[in-house]
Design a protein around this motif. Structure first.
Motif, PDB file in Angstrom:
ATOM      1  N   GLY A 109       0.792  -1.228   0.000  1.00  0.00           N
ATOM      2  CA  GLY A 109       0.000   0.000   0.000  1.00  0.00           C
ATOM      3  C   GLY A 109       0.821   1.273   0.000  1.00  0.00           C
ATOM      4  O   GLY A 109       0.305   2.359  -0.288  1.00  0.00           O
ATOM      5  N   GLU A 110       2.104   1.186   0.363  1.00  0.00           N
ATOM      6  CA  GLU A 110       3.054   2.304   0.326  1.00  0.00           C
ATOM      7  C   GLU A 110       2.607   3.526   1.148  1.00  0.00           C
ATOM      8  O   GLU A 110       2.978   4.654   0.848  1.00  0.00           O
ATOM      9  N   LEU A 111       1.805   3.293   2.188  1.00  0.00           N
ATOM     10  CA  LEU A 111       1.318   4.375   3.061  1.00  0.00           C
ATOM     11  C   LEU A 111       0.642   5.486   2.269  1.00  0.00           C
ATOM     12  O   LEU A 111       0.791   6.670   2.561  1.00  0.00           O
ATOM     13  N   SER A 112      -0.137   5.081   1.269  1.00  0.00           N
ATOM     14  CA  SER A 112      -0.838   6.048   0.413  1.00  0.00           C
ATOM     15  C   SER A 112      -2.133   5.427  -0.069  1.00  0.00           C
ATOM     16  O   SER A 112      -2.124   4.347  -0.676  1.00  0.00           O
ATOM     17  N   ALA A 113      -3.252   6.108   0.172  1.00  0.00           N
ATOM     18  CA  ALA A 113      -4.536   5.596  -0.299  1.00  0.00           C
ATOM     19  C   ALA A 113      -4.560   5.503  -1.819  1.00  0.00           C
ATOM     20  O   ALA A 113      -5.101   4.539  -2.392  1.00  0.00           O
ATOM     21  N   THR A 114      -3.955   6.471  -2.499  1.00  0.00           N
ATOM     22  CA  THR A 114      -3.938   6.481  -3.958  1.00  0.00           C
ATOM     23  C   THR A 114      -3.105   5.323  -4.505  1.00  0.00           C
ATOM     24  O   THR A 114      -3.523   4.616  -5.431  1.00  0.00           O
ATOM     25  N   LYS A 115      -1.922   5.118  -3.920  1.00  0.00           N
ATOM     26  CA  LYS A 115      -1.059   4.035  -4.395  1.00  0.00           C
ATOM     27  C   LYS A 115      -1.657   2.669  -4.077  1.00  0.00           C
ATOM     28  O   LYS A 115      -1.577   1.737  -4.892  1.00  0.00           O
ATOM     29  N   GLN A 116      -2.272   2.543  -2.901  1.00  0.00           N
ATOM     30  CA  GLN A 116      -2.891   1.265  -2.579  1.00  0.00           C
ATOM     31  C   GLN A 116      -4.056   0.982  -3.522  1.00  0.00           C
ATOM     32  O   GLN A 116      -4.228  -0.154  -3.974  1.00  0.00           O
ATOM     33  N   ARG A 117      -4.830   1.991  -3.855  1.00  0.00           N
ATOM     34  CA  ARG A 117      -5.951   1.777  -4.779  1.00  0.00           C
ATOM     35  C   ARG A 117      -5.444   1.256  -6.120  1.00  0.00           C
ATOM     36  O   ARG A 117      -6.012   0.328  -6.703  1.00  0.00           O
ATOM     37  N   ALA A 118      -4.335   1.836  -6.615  1.00  0.00           N
ATOM     38  CA  ALA A 118      -3.792   1.390  -7.900  1.00  0.00           C
ATOM     39  C   ALA A 118      -3.359  -0.072  -7.836  1.00  0.00           C
ATOM     40  O   ALA A 118      -3.607  -0.859  -8.766  1.00  0.00           O
ATOM     41  N   THR A 119      -2.729  -0.452  -6.733  1.00  0.00           N
ATOM     42  CA  THR A 119      -2.247  -1.834  -6.634  1.00  0.00           C
ATOM     43  C   THR A 119      -3.392  -2.820  -6.401  1.00  0.00           C
ATOM     44  O   THR A 119      -3.341  -3.962  -6.879  1.00  0.00           O
ATOM     45  N   ILE A 120      -4.464  -2.398  -5.734  1.00  0.00           N
ATOM     46  CA  ILE A 120      -5.619  -3.287  -5.559  1.00  0.00           C
ATOM     47  C   ILE A 120      -6.427  -3.385  -6.854  1.00  0.00           C
ATOM     48  O   ILE A 120      -7.032  -4.424  -7.140  1.00  0.00           O
ATOM     49  N   ASP A 121      -6.437  -2.328  -7.661  1.00  0.00           N
ATOM     50  CA  ASP A 121      -7.019  -2.446  -9.007  1.00  0.00           C
ATOM     51  C   ASP A 121      -6.290  -3.536  -9.796  1.00  0.00           C
ATOM     52  O   ASP A 121      -6.914  -4.327 -10.514  1.00  0.00           O
ATOM     53  N   ASN A 122      -4.968  -3.582  -9.650  1.00  0.00           N
ATOM     54  CA  ASN A 122      -4.171  -4.626 -10.298  1.00  0.00           C
ATOM     55  C   ASN A 122      -4.520  -6.001  -9.729  1.00  0.00           C
ATOM     56  O   ASN A 122      -4.687  -6.977 -10.472  1.00  0.00           O
ATOM     57  N   MET A 123      -4.649  -6.075  -8.407  1.00  0.00           N
ATOM     58  CA  MET A 123      -5.053  -7.334  -7.776  1.00  0.00           C
ATOM     59  C   MET A 123      -6.382  -7.824  -8.326  1.00  0.00           C
ATOM     60  O   MET A 123      -6.549  -9.019  -8.633  1.00  0.00           O
ATOM     61  N   ALA A 124      -7.325  -6.915  -8.481  1.00  0.00           N
ATOM     62  CA  ALA A 124      -8.678  -7.292  -8.902  1.00  0.00           C
ATOM     63  C   ALA A 124      -8.737  -7.790 -10.343  1.00  0.00           C
ATOM     64  O   ALA A 124      -9.722  -8.416 -10.748  1.00  0.00           O
ATOM     65  N   ALA A 125      -7.686  -7.530 -11.110  1.00  0.00           N
ATOM     66  CA  ALA A 125      -7.626  -8.010 -12.494  1.00  0.00           C
ATOM     67  C   ALA A 125      -7.138  -9.452 -12.580  1.00  0.00           C
ATOM     68  O   ALA A 125      -7.056 -10.016 -13.681  1.00  0.00           O
ATOM     69  N   GLN A 126      -6.803 -10.048 -11.432  1.00  0.00           N
ATOM     70  CA  GLN A 126      -6.279 -11.408 -11.391  1.00  0.00           C
ATOM     71  C   GLN A 126      -7.231 -12.323 -10.618  1.00  0.00           C
ATOM     72  O   GLN A 126      -8.191 -11.863  -9.995  1.00  0.00           O
ATOM     73  N   GLN A 127      -6.955 -13.615 -10.658  1.00  0.00           N
ATOM     74  CA  GLN A 127      -7.792 -14.608  -9.997  1.00  0.00           C
ATOM     75  C   GLN A 127      -7.126 -15.062  -8.698  1.00  0.00           C
ATOM     76  O   GLN A 127      -5.931 -15.373  -8.677  1.00  0.00           O
ATOM     77  N   TRP A 128      -7.921 -15.118  -7.616  1.00  0.00           N
ATOM     78  CA  TRP A 128      -7.392 -15.486  -6.304  1.00  0.00           C
ATOM     79  C   TRP A 128      -8.328 -16.466  -5.614  1.00  0.00           C
ATOM     80  O   TRP A 128      -9.549 -16.398  -5.783  1.00  0.00           O
ATOM     81  N   ASP A 129      -7.729 -17.331  -4.808  1.00  0.00           N
ATOM     82  CA  ASP A 129      -8.528 -18.179  -3.923  1.00  0.00           C
ATOM     83  C   ASP A 129      -8.878 -17.448  -2.632  1.00  0.00           C
ATOM     84  O   ASP A 129      -9.917 -17.710  -2.016  1.00  0.00           O
ATOM     85  N   ILE A 130      -7.985 -16.553  -2.197  1.00  0.00           N
ATOM     86  CA  ILE A 130      -8.112 -15.819  -0.931  1.00  0.00           C
ATOM     87  C   ILE A 130      -7.611 -14.400  -1.161  1.00  0.00           C
ATOM     88  O   ILE A 130      -6.597 -14.199  -1.833  1.00  0.00           O
TER      89      ILE A 130
END
Length: 304
Positions: free
Chosen positions: A49-70
């Motif tokens: 998350g890099e201690l930034s709401a903006t940066k964490q949002r970008a990285t979670i957008d990337n997470m959401a583009a992938q498939q996860w079990d958990i």
């Protein structure tokens, strides 16, 4: 239960994130998640998350583009990740919130929320701090990120205790966003502005110890300090008298239990609201000289 918690065959894929690995609590949480993952056949991929709401949002957008079990996330700011998290929930992924509320209650169909009692942690360390200065004098509260519900709870606990001390004056309560560089700037200014400052209350230990470095550099030893998280440097600081008190926010329990809850959902079929409660309290003790050594061993083995 053991069969439910052990994934057979290929490893489960877990996407995980916390506020920022610059914070020692978050870095320890990542290590704990990876250690628990190895025990449970879970491959953990980290999104900082890099201690930034903006940066964490970008990285979670990337997470959401992938498939996860958990998926397990400690959000930097409440309500900042709703869209990508909703996308993963719609894909059938169990989402576990860690440490701080991910969104206002009812907005997201989360699997569970694992967190400490932040009001308790703020109140017990504030009480110890106020006792150490005899219940009077000027005090500073250096806050974490204001959008972080953990920081909000710690401030609430602090102010509940403060209300009992009419002779204590709160002279500053700026947020430093868990960032030790910001703490150094803030405290350099505070020490000039308040020559009679008696104490500092901090929303985490990293910030307390960073302020202590500034205090020493300015020759202002004698200002009492307390923190929260009970990371090893802070436990040792309680032992040597640098900090009046700290209390454990159990990073290893929160991150490790998130892995276990995810496995129980993905392999054991546990359902939110029936098989697992919507909230799980991760408790941690106040650190004393008597308990410090045992506590450090528990942390070294990612057990608390």
């Amino acid at each position: 239960m053991a069969q439910e918690l052990m994934a057979a065959g290929s490893p489960l894929k877990a996407g995980m994130s916390n506020a920022g690995l610059q914070a020692t609590w978050c870095a320890q949480g990542k290590q704990a998640a990876e250690a628990w993952g190895k025990l449970m056949n879970v491959e953990v991929t980290w999104f900082d998350g890099e201690l930034s709401a903006t940066k964490q949002r970008a990285t979670i957008d990337n997470m959401a583009a992938q498939q996860w079990d958990i998926v397990a996330i400690q959000t930097f700011g409440i309500g900042t990740l709703n869209d990508p998290v909703s996308k993963m929930i719609d894909a059938g992924t169990p989402i576990i919130a860690m440490d701080t509320m991910m969104a206002p209650e009812g907005q997201l169909a989360l699997h569970t929320f694992i967190a400490p009692d932040n009001v308790f942690m703020g109140s017990v360390t504030a009480q110890a701090l106020f006792d150490s200065i005899g219940g009077e004098g000027q005090v500073v509260m250096t806050q974490g990120a204001l959008g972080h519900t953990g920081a909000q709870g710690r401030a609430k606990g602090f102010k509940q205790i403060l209300a009992n001390y009419p002779n204590i004056e709160l002279v500053d309560e700026q947020p430093a966003d868990w960032d030790v560089t910001k703490v150094a700037r803030i405290w350099d200014s505070l020490l000039t502005k308040f020559p009679d400052l008696k104490a500092g209350f901090f929303h985490n230990d990293d910030m307390a110890l960073a302020a202590n470095n500034v205090i020493k550099a300015k020759g202002r030893e004698g200002i009492k300090l307390s923190g929260i998280d009970a990371m090893p440097p802070a436990v040792n600081a309680v032992l040597d008298g640098t900090l009046v008190a700290t209390v454990r926010n159990p990073s290893c329990r929160i991150h490790g239990w998130a892995v276990a809850a995810g496995v129980a959902a993905a392999v054991g079929g546990e359902k939110s609201g029936t098989d697992i409660p919507s909230y799980i309290w991760a408790d941690g003790p106040v650190i004393t000289q008597d308990t410090a050594a045992g506590h450090l061993w528990l942390q070294k083995n990612f057990l608390i």
